[in-house]
Scaffold this motif. Structure first.
Motif, PDB file in Angstrom:
ATOM      1  N   ALA A  55     -11.287 -10.815   6.880  1.00  0.00           N
ATOM      2  CA  ALA A  55     -12.134  -9.618   7.342  1.00  0.00           C
ATOM      3  C   ALA A  55     -13.826 -10.365   7.173  1.00  0.00           C
ATOM      4  O   ALA A  55     -14.802  -9.487   7.831  1.00  0.00           O
ATOM      5  N   PHE A  92      -5.288 -19.285  -1.503  1.00  0.00           N
ATOM      6  CA  PHE A  92      -4.278 -18.397  -1.844  1.00  0.00           C
ATOM      7  C   PHE A  92      -4.753 -17.095  -0.794  1.00  0.00           C
ATOM      8  O   PHE A  92      -5.858 -16.891  -0.657  1.00  0.00           O
ATOM      9  N   ALA A 120      -3.975 -12.913  -0.140  1.00  0.00           N
ATOM     10  CA  ALA A 120      -3.420 -11.578  -0.424  1.00  0.00           C
ATOM     11  C   ALA A 120      -3.464 -10.908   0.931  1.00  0.00           C
ATOM     12  O   ALA A 120      -2.615 -11.197   1.999  1.00  0.00           O
ATOM     13  N   ALA A 121      -4.124  -9.760   0.909  1.00  0.00           N
ATOM     14  CA  ALA A 121      -4.411  -8.928   2.405  1.00  0.00           C
ATOM     15  C   ALA A 121      -5.408  -9.505   3.137  1.00  0.00           C
ATOM     16  O   ALA A 121      -5.594  -8.828   4.609  1.00  0.00           O
ATOM     17  N   GLN A 168     -14.038 -16.082   1.274  1.00  0.00           N
ATOM     18  CA  GLN A 168     -13.389 -16.759   0.258  1.00  0.00           C
ATOM     19  C   GLN A 168     -11.767 -16.610   0.446  1.00  0.00           C
ATOM     20  O   GLN A 168     -10.883 -17.746  -0.146  1.00  0.00           O
ATOM     21  N   PRO A 175       1.075  -9.562  -7.526  1.00  0.00           N
ATOM     22  CA  PRO A 175      -0.039  -9.621  -6.705  1.00  0.00           C
ATOM     23  C   PRO A 175       0.107  -9.093  -5.224  1.00  0.00           C
ATOM     24  O   PRO A 175      -0.948  -8.813  -4.705  1.00  0.00           O
ATOM     25  N   SER A 200     -11.391  -0.515   0.332  1.00  0.00           N
ATOM     26  CA  SER A 200     -10.417  -1.083   1.023  1.00  0.00           C
ATOM     27  C   SER A 200      -9.211  -0.995   0.305  1.00  0.00           C
ATOM     28  O   SER A 200      -8.085  -1.610   0.520  1.00  0.00           O
ATOM     29  N   GLY A 213      -3.582  -9.318  -5.904  1.00  0.00           N
ATOM     30  CA  GLY A 213      -4.015 -10.428  -5.989  1.00  0.00           C
ATOM     31  C   GLY A 213      -5.441 -10.875  -5.633  1.00  0.00           C
ATOM     32  O   GLY A 213      -6.090 -11.491  -6.790  1.00  0.00           O
ATOM     33  N   ALA A 271     -12.840  -6.967  -7.654  1.00  0.00           N
ATOM     34  CA  ALA A 271     -13.312  -5.980  -6.818  1.00  0.00           C
ATOM     35  C   ALA A 271     -13.384  -4.497  -7.694  1.00  0.00           C
ATOM     36  O   ALA A 271     -12.571  -4.302  -8.628  1.00  0.00           O
ATOM     37  N   GLY A 274     -15.494  -0.309  -7.004  1.00  0.00           N
ATOM     38  CA  GLY A 274     -16.024   0.608  -5.891  1.00  0.00           C
ATOM     39  C   GLY A 274     -16.969   1.657  -6.504  1.00  0.00           C
ATOM     40  O   GLY A 274     -17.823   1.289  -7.452  1.00  0.00           O
ATOM     41  N   GLU A 285     -11.602 -16.090  -7.436  1.00  0.00           N
ATOM     42  CA  GLU A 285     -11.338 -16.200  -5.873  1.00  0.00           C
ATOM     43  C   GLU A 285     -10.622 -17.474  -5.600  1.00  0.00           C
ATOM     44  O   GLU A 285     -10.800 -18.204  -4.525  1.00  0.00           O
ATOM     45  N   VAL A 297      -2.828 -16.209  -9.608  1.00  0.00           N
ATOM     46  CA  VAL A 297      -2.373 -14.921 -10.469  1.00  0.00           C
ATOM     47  C   VAL A 297      -1.168 -14.701  -9.989  1.00  0.00           C
ATOM     48  O   VAL A 297      -0.813 -13.928  -9.088  1.00  0.00           O
ATOM     49  N   GLU A 311     -19.899  -6.675  -5.536  1.00  0.00           N
ATOM     50  CA  GLU A 311     -18.588  -6.518  -5.767  1.00  0.00           C
ATOM     51  C   GLU A 311     -17.809  -7.251  -4.890  1.00  0.00           C
ATOM     52  O   GLU A 311     -16.405  -7.338  -5.135  1.00  0.00           O
ATOM     53  N   HIS A 312     -18.334  -7.856  -4.103  1.00  0.00           N
ATOM     54  CA  HIS A 312     -17.399  -8.497  -2.959  1.00  0.00           C
ATOM     55  C   HIS A 312     -16.893  -9.770  -2.931  1.00  0.00           C
ATOM     56  O   HIS A 312     -16.323 -10.645  -2.312  1.00  0.00           O
ATOM     57  N   ASN A 338      -9.250 -23.860  -3.161  1.00  0.00           N
ATOM     58  CA  ASN A 338     -10.204 -23.130  -2.505  1.00  0.00           C
ATOM     59  C   ASN A 338     -11.459 -23.919  -2.423  1.00  0.00           C
ATOM     60  O   ASN A 338     -12.536 -23.342  -2.619  1.00  0.00           O
TER      61      ASN A 338
HETATM   62  C1  LIG Z   1     -14.396  -2.364   5.241  1.00  0.00           C
HETATM   63  C2  LIG Z   1     -14.213  -2.974   3.595  1.00  0.00           C
HETATM   64  C3  LIG Z   1     -14.789  -2.650   2.554  1.00  0.00           C
HETATM   65  C4  LIG Z   1     -14.447  -2.987   1.386  1.00  0.00           C
HETATM   66  N1  LIG Z   1     -15.085  -2.516   0.294  1.00  0.00           N
HETATM   67  C5  LIG Z   1     -15.010  -3.307  -0.828  1.00  0.00           C
HETATM   68  C6  LIG Z   1     -15.443  -2.366  -2.099  1.00  0.00           C
HETATM   69  O1  LIG Z   1     -15.769  -1.306  -2.057  1.00  0.00           O
HETATM   70  N2  LIG Z   1     -15.291  -3.076  -3.268  1.00  0.00           N
HETATM   71  C7  LIG Z   1     -14.970  -4.579  -3.314  1.00  0.00           C
HETATM   72  O2  LIG Z   1     -15.006  -5.140  -4.395  1.00  0.00           O
HETATM   73  N3  LIG Z   1     -14.391  -4.939  -2.186  1.00  0.00           N
HETATM   74  C8  LIG Z   1     -14.464  -4.362  -0.861  1.00  0.00           C
HETATM   75  N4  LIG Z   1     -14.116  -5.049   0.113  1.00  0.00           N
HETATM   76  C9  LIG Z   1     -13.654  -6.551   0.036  1.00  0.00           C
HETATM   77  C10 LIG Z   1     -12.193  -6.734  -0.458  1.00  0.00           C
HETATM   78  O3  LIG Z   1     -11.581  -5.810   0.352  1.00  0.00           O
HETATM   79  C11 LIG Z   1     -11.834  -6.502  -1.633  1.00  0.00           C
HETATM   80  O4  LIG Z   1     -12.576  -7.420  -2.430  1.00  0.00           O
HETATM   81  C12 LIG Z   1     -10.263  -6.765  -1.925  1.00  0.00           C
HETATM   82  O5  LIG Z   1     -10.165  -6.540  -3.224  1.00  0.00           O
HETATM   83  C13 LIG Z   1      -9.706  -8.229  -1.457  1.00  0.00           C
HETATM   84  O6  LIG Z   1      -8.452  -8.095  -1.715  1.00  0.00           O
HETATM   85  P1  LIG Z   1      -7.506  -8.751  -0.627  1.00  0.00           P
HETATM   86  O7  LIG Z   1      -6.011  -8.510  -1.064  1.00  0.00           O
HETATM   87  O8  LIG Z   1      -7.519  -8.539   0.541  1.00  0.00           O
HETATM   88  O9  LIG Z   1      -7.679 -10.439  -1.211  1.00  0.00           O
HETATM   89  P2  LIG Z   1      -7.758 -11.662  -0.090  1.00  0.00           P
HETATM   90  O10 LIG Z   1      -9.041 -11.408   0.551  1.00  0.00           O
HETATM   91  O11 LIG Z   1      -6.488 -11.965   0.261  1.00  0.00           O
HETATM   92  O12 LIG Z   1      -8.300 -12.739  -1.282  1.00  0.00           O
HETATM   93  C14 LIG Z   1      -9.254 -12.412  -1.845  1.00  0.00           C
HETATM   94  C15 LIG Z   1      -9.545 -13.645  -2.748  1.00  0.00           C
HETATM   95  O13 LIG Z   1      -8.361 -13.786  -3.742  1.00  0.00           O
HETATM   96  C16 LIG Z   1      -7.827 -15.023  -3.768  1.00  0.00           C
HETATM   97  N5  LIG Z   1      -6.343 -14.808  -4.052  1.00  0.00           N
HETATM   98  C17 LIG Z   1      -5.570 -13.779  -3.324  1.00  0.00           C
HETATM   99  N6  LIG Z   1      -4.407 -13.566  -4.258  1.00  0.00           N
HETATM  100  C18 LIG Z   1      -4.657 -14.387  -5.262  1.00  0.00           C
HETATM  101  C19 LIG Z   1      -3.603 -14.880  -6.260  1.00  0.00           C
HETATM  102  N7  LIG Z   1      -2.615 -14.252  -6.382  1.00  0.00           N
HETATM  103  N8  LIG Z   1      -4.042 -15.739  -6.984  1.00  0.00           N
HETATM  104  C20 LIG Z   1      -5.315 -16.203  -7.161  1.00  0.00           C
HETATM  105  N9  LIG Z   1      -6.232 -15.863  -6.060  1.00  0.00           N
HETATM  106  C21 LIG Z   1      -5.713 -15.199  -5.214  1.00  0.00           C
HETATM  107  C22 LIG Z   1      -8.057 -15.301  -2.377  1.00  0.00           C
HETATM  108  O14 LIG Z   1      -7.841 -17.113  -2.356  1.00  0.00           O
HETATM  109  C23 LIG Z   1      -9.528 -15.110  -2.171  1.00  0.00           C
HETATM  110  O15 LIG Z   1     -10.594 -15.858  -2.603  1.00  0.00           O
HETATM  111  C24 LIG Z   1     -13.951  -4.356   1.508  1.00  0.00           C
HETATM  112  C25 LIG Z   1     -13.623  -5.110   2.493  1.00  0.00           C
HETATM  113  C26 LIG Z   1     -13.953  -4.520   3.649  1.00  0.00           C
HETATM  114  C27 LIG Z   1     -13.077  -5.041   5.064  1.00  0.00           C
END
Ligand SMILES: Cc1cc2nc3c(=O)[nH]c(=O)nc-3n(C[C@H](O)[C@H](O)[C@H](O)COP(=O)(O)OP(=O)(O)OC[C@H]3O[C@@H](n4cnc5c(N)ncnc54)[C@H](O)[C@@H]3O)c2cc1C
Ligand code: SF4
Ligand code: SF4
Length: 948
Positions: A42, A77, A79-80, A87, A118, A142, A149, A156, A158, A258, A264, A483-484, A520
């Motif tokens: 994203a 790594f 996740a979603a 990152q 995760p 999100s 994970g 994260a 909110g 990150e 994890v 938080e991001h 990373n």
């Molecule tokens: C519209 C929008 C709104 C958002 N609002 C918020 C918000 O309110 N608050 C907030 O905090 N974030 C927000 N986010 C950012 C994001 O969605 C969050 O931080 C979310 O927790 C990321 O999770 P993910 O599963 O997408 O992780 P990913 O994006 O896949 O990974 C996140 C990080 O974690 C690492 N990772 C993933 N899995 C593991 C694992 N098992 N072990 C070790 N490292 C790992 C990755 O390498 C990366 O560095 C938003 C994003 C969008 C697009």
């Protein structure tokens, strides 16, 4: 070895071979189309991984990290992929959680704690906890898409979680894999003991850093101060102050790291109370100073959320349908706070509302403070807040991206900081920029649009970010990321925020836990001062249907092809690349490759159900794009054939009945195995063009003369048995051996309904089949025929119209004259017939499936209510698109199999039948559940009698 693998540089080729040697087939992906698609996240950074590897087990991670260390190949790594700061992207190897894997979830202590893999989506964890009135602490916006994970690795948070309920604060236990392949489980004494033996030096270094920090009062005070507000810049140095045992320090450092310190593989989180009763108020202030005063007055746990929205934010949404009238005509400096209070019961809620209103009573507002506990009214207020990001996303110029920045300030500076940010946005030409955020935490997001296709624009962005960072740090001593996560976006500024000493400690932590720099690299700490303006993502125009996509990934969990081929986001990423290549002088070879891959990955395996649109902040239906591309690709010959079919539709339905009869006869002669083998052979010989037979294939429906049924006091209606139901009867082994329309007519008879049928019934069709196959003009023709027949039969819409097949009902609702009041069966029985039927629970445990069209029409609850009136226990192991998609379940059975891969495991023992409201979906559900699925009308008919 494939040419893609041969083309890899040496260490990657070796890494590929080693990984492919022990991973299941298909887990290592090297082709240019899927590496690009799976690599996107994203953020506004684009790095294309050389390899994407789908990981399923800790042992695989251990071995892959071993290979990465030996060959010096960095891994990231995933996740979603909803991260915003860069990152989760890499140009090396992406280790992506395999779909369906890492999904352990176990609730403990009556909901007091939860153990999660995760791969669990945040909202899924909350769904498990809901029955206990609990939820996980982290609450990113999100949460419906992001996974544990990523939630843990980004720390994260909110609207409500603040600094008290994030992962760092609620972590009870973590299981992790370090860069050297060592597994540590902080909740297992034996694991801790073994780790203390094998990693004594690591633990000693962590303890030594702790001693150094404690010995430096200024640094200790600075660390404590910085975590009084939200902060996700750099590593969580508070771990050294909050914990004594170096293992506890280590696992807390992993939170928010990150993916740069380890993997994890499981966490146990303490949960927080999810109070059921809520009320909200949109409080309008003359300016941000008063809004900030109110925020301070509301602190201390009195309210669960206070979302600040500046005037530009309100202006961005005020003209949208459903927005409160009070937003229009506000003064230029106005500022809003959306306040929410929660309580365990209605009495406590009233008291909380009164207390909150009283606290801000002396502060000037533009209108009286009015809380509402009425759900629809409160939701309408929250729609203001939810609409902000999409409003900027939808209004932006094609080719630009939406940037969300995320800073936090000490509360005393909130008003000043808002004004300063607004000034900076204006000074740098971001006139459309809006500002909102979690006021209670001093956490502000500012959103603006930015093009990265022009070096001058990149430079403008860089100057703006320099100015923002300087202001946040030097003027207000705030956090550059609340938080991001730091990602690539803030990595060059970590030292600016934390100072040389703390930054040095962070570098020591990284070197200690990842001495080879394989985890990373470039994320969170980066010596390159321009790292944040490199590898920026191009967003070329591809089709107006999808050009507004921000690549947020929110649509991914809804897509039935997510585990098989591409998600909606990934389809758009591929189309954008194809558009880019079309404009590139040397892009033709690569474009041909993408075009070829698109056919199966993008087109053939899209069910065109449009469920993606229901989760998309900007309402994009990727299925519409796929249908439009199909239409554009149809040859004149294909159009002629389809047109002939439309002209002789009654004959085509008859032929389908004949074919089903032939299949039933062949089964009787050859047996199930024989026919299955023959079908597979014929399909292979035809180059996958012939459909695949399956054991749930229905017998032909009996011929029926659909004539008007006189009523006996019940409502009169028009019944349109869909073409599918006119052709397909029950399957072998179905509990009810009647055709679906027979069961439907039996219910209508019990309810005393007068039933009429439209003229020329045998040739009628809603047009859905033609539309999804890329013949929109034929779909329109069939819809027009149907509309005319139904208007006539329903006396211009006076009588309700029933169609028992939910996708057809939805198509009619979308395409036909709105005077027609269409009902699918659950709606009709629930809303119009319930009082005329006596229900008796005659079934034990049954499963229901809420189809994608039912979700879009909002009939899921009624389907469930009917099932609950008929059965002792109702389970819902699936919902959404099953991937059968009309006839795609025969032509591409792997789509259906992939979408329903966990259906069988989700059925409890003793569940003997399933119910839904789409005949073709029921075929796929029956095959993959191992129990028969029939229409809900069969269950209702079995469990009801006449009232009189
Ligand atoms: C519209 C929008 C709104 C958002 N609002 C918020 C918000 O309110 N608050 C907030 O905090 N974030 C927000 N986010 C950012 C994001 O969605 C969050 O931080 C979310 O927790 C990321 O999770 P993910 O599963 O997408 O992780 P990913 O994006 O896949 O990974 C996140 C990080 O974690 C690492 N990772 C993933 N899995 C593991 C694992 N098992 N072990 C070790 N490292 C790992 C990755 O390498 C990366 O560095 C938003 C994003 C969008 C697009
Ligand atoms: S289609 Fe919508 S939900 Fe999906 S990635 Fe794009 S903007 Fe996000
Ligand atoms: S229409 Fe369905 S299958 Fe196609 S992209 Fe959207 S959710 Fe996925």
């Amino acid at each position: 070895m494939s040419p893609d693998v041969r083309a890899l540089p040496e260490p990657y080729r070796r890494f590929h071979d080693e990984a492919a040697g022990f991973l299941p087939p298909g887990a290592v992906i090297a082709d240019p189309v899927r590496t690009l698609a799976y690599g996107a996240d994203a953020s506004f950074y684009r790095l294309v991984p050389r390899l994407v590897i789908r990981i399923e087990t800790e042992e695989q991670v251990r071995r892959l990290l071993g290979a990465a260390g030996r060959l010096g190949v960095p891994v990231t790594f995933r996740a979603a992929g909803t991260s915003l700061s860069g990152q989760a992207v890499t140009d090396s190897v992406l280790l992506a959680l395999a779909p369906g894997a890492w999904r352990r979830a176990l609730v403990h202590e009556q909901g007091g704690a939860i153990t999660l893999g995760p791969g669990i989506i945040g909202a899924e964890a909350n769904a498990l906890l809901a029955a206990h009135g609990r939820k996980i602490g982290p609450d990113p916006a999100s949460i419906n898409a992001c996974m544990i994970g990523g939630i843990v690795a980004n720390n994260a948070s909110g609207m409500c979680c603040g600094t008290a309920q994030n992962t760092y604060r609620t972590l009870e236990r973590m299981r992790l894999v370090l860069a050297d392949g060592t597994v540590l489980d902080s909740g297992d004494p034996a694991s801790r003991h073994a780790f203390a033996g094998s990693h004594a030096a690591t633990l000693e270094e962590l303890s030594s850093i702790r001693r150094e920090i404690l010995a430096d009062p200024a640094l200790s005070a600075r660390i404590r101060d910085k975590y009084r507000i939200k902060n996700t810049t750099g590593y969580g140095l508070n771990s050294f102050l909050d914990h004594v045992d170096p293992v506890d320090i280590l696992v807390h450092l992993l939170v928010g790291s990150e993916g740069t310190l380890g993997f994890v593989s499981e966490v146990t989180l303490r949960t927080v109370e999810d109070q059921a009763h809520r009320a909200s108020a949109l409080v309008l202030f003359p300016d941000v100073v008063q809004a900030a005063r109110a925020t301070q007055a509301l602190q201390g746990g009195l309210v669960s959320a206070a979302e600040l929205m500046d005037r530009a934010s309100l202006r961005a949404v005020e003209a949208k349908p459903g927005m409160p009238a009070s937003l229009r005509g506000l003064p230029d400096r106005a500022c809003a706070l959306l306040v929410e209070v929660r309580a365990a019961d209605p009495g406590a809620l009233s008291a909380a509302m009164a207390r909150a209103a009283e606290r801000i009573a002396g502060i000037p507002t533009l209108a009286q403070v009015a809380f509402t506990a009425i759900r629809a009214e409160a939701e309408a207020l929250w729609d203001v807040r939810r609409g902000l990001f999409p409003a900027v996303g939808a209004a932006r110029r094609v080719g630009t991206t939406v940037v969300i920045e995320d800073v936090a300030f000490p509360m005393v500076h909130l008003a000043e900081a808002v004004a300063a940010l607004q000034e900076l946005l204006a000074a740098h030409g971001y006139a459309e920029g809006i500002l909102f955020g979690h006021a209670l935490d001093g956490n502000l997001h500012f959103v603006f649009t930015q093009g990265f296709d022009d070096p001058a624009e990149v430079e403008r962005y860089r100057r703006f970010m320099d100015a923002v960072c300087d202001m946040v740090v030097r003027r207000f001593d705030g956090s550059l990321k609340g938080e991001h996560g730091t990602g690539r976006n803030m990595a060059p500024y970590v030292q600016l925020e934390w100072g040389a000493r703390a930054h040095g400690i962070m570098r020591r932590v990284k070197e200690l836990l990842d001495p080879g720099g394989i985890l990373n690299p470039g994320v969170l700490l980066n010596p390159d001062p321009r790292a944040h303006v490199k590898a920026l993502k191009p967003l070329p125009a591809t089709d107006p249907l999808v050009d507004r996509c921000t690549e947020c990934g929110f649509c991914e969990p809804r897509c039935p092809s997510r585990a098989l081929t591409l998600t909606p986001r990934q389809r758009i990423v591929v189309r954008r690349e194809m558009a880019r290549l079309a404009a590139a002088p040397d892009g033709s070879g690569r474009r041909a490759r993408f075009q070829e891959a698109w056919r199966y990955l993008g087109d053939e395996t899209c069910a065109t159900d449009g469920l993606c649109a229901t989760a998309c902040p900007v309402g994009i239906d990727t299925g519409k794009l796929v249908k439009a591309l199909r239409a554009a690709a149809r040859s004149p010959a294909a159009r002629r054939t389809a047109s002939a079919l439309a002209d002789h539709y009654g004959g085509a339905v008859g032929s389908l009945r004949v074919a089903l009869g032939a299949a039933a006869a062949a089964r009787a002669v050859l047996g199930e195995r024989g026919l299955s083998g023959l079908s597979r052979g014929l399909r292979a010989a035809s180059g996958r063009r012939l459909p695949l037979w399956n054991a749930a294939l229905p017998r032909p429906a009996p011929r029926h003369d659909f004539r008007t049924v006189p009523g006996r006091g019940g409502p009169a209606m028009v019944y349109l048995p869909s073409c599918v139901v006119r052709a397909m009867g029950p399957a072998r082994g179905d509990p009810d051996a009647r055709a679906e329309f027979e069961a439907m007519l039996s219910i209508l008879d019990k309810a005393g309904c007068e039933v009429r049928f439209p003229r020329d019934l045998s040739s009628l069709c809603c047009g859905l089949t033609f539309e999804s196959k890329g013949f929109p003009e034929l779909a329109a023709r069939k819809a027009a025929e149907l509309e005319s027949a139904l208007l006539e039969a329903s006396q211009g819409g006076r009588l309700p119209v029933l169609c028992e097949t939910s996708p057809c009902t939805q198509q009619m609702r979308l395409r036909l004259d709105p005077r027609l009041r269409t009902y699918e069966p659950a709606e009709l029985i629930h809303d119009l017939l319930r009082e005329r039927l006596r229900f008796e629970r005659r079934a034990g445990t049954v499963a229901i499936h809420v189809t994608c069209s039912s979700i879009k029409m909002g009939v899921g609850e009624r389907l469930r209510a009917l099932a609950q009136a008929c059965a002792e226990r109702v389970v819902q192991p699936t919902s959404g698109c099953c991937g059968f998609a009309g006839d795609r379940g025969f032509s591409h059975p792997e789509l259906n199999a992939s979408a329903l891969h966990d259906l069988r495991a989700g059925l409890p023992p003793g569940c003997e039948a399933g119910y839904s409201n789409s005949r073709t979906c029921q075929i796929g559900l029956s095959v993959h559940a191992g129990i028969p699925y029939q229409s809900i009308v069969h269950l209702v008919d079995r469990c009801t009698t006449r009232v009189d």
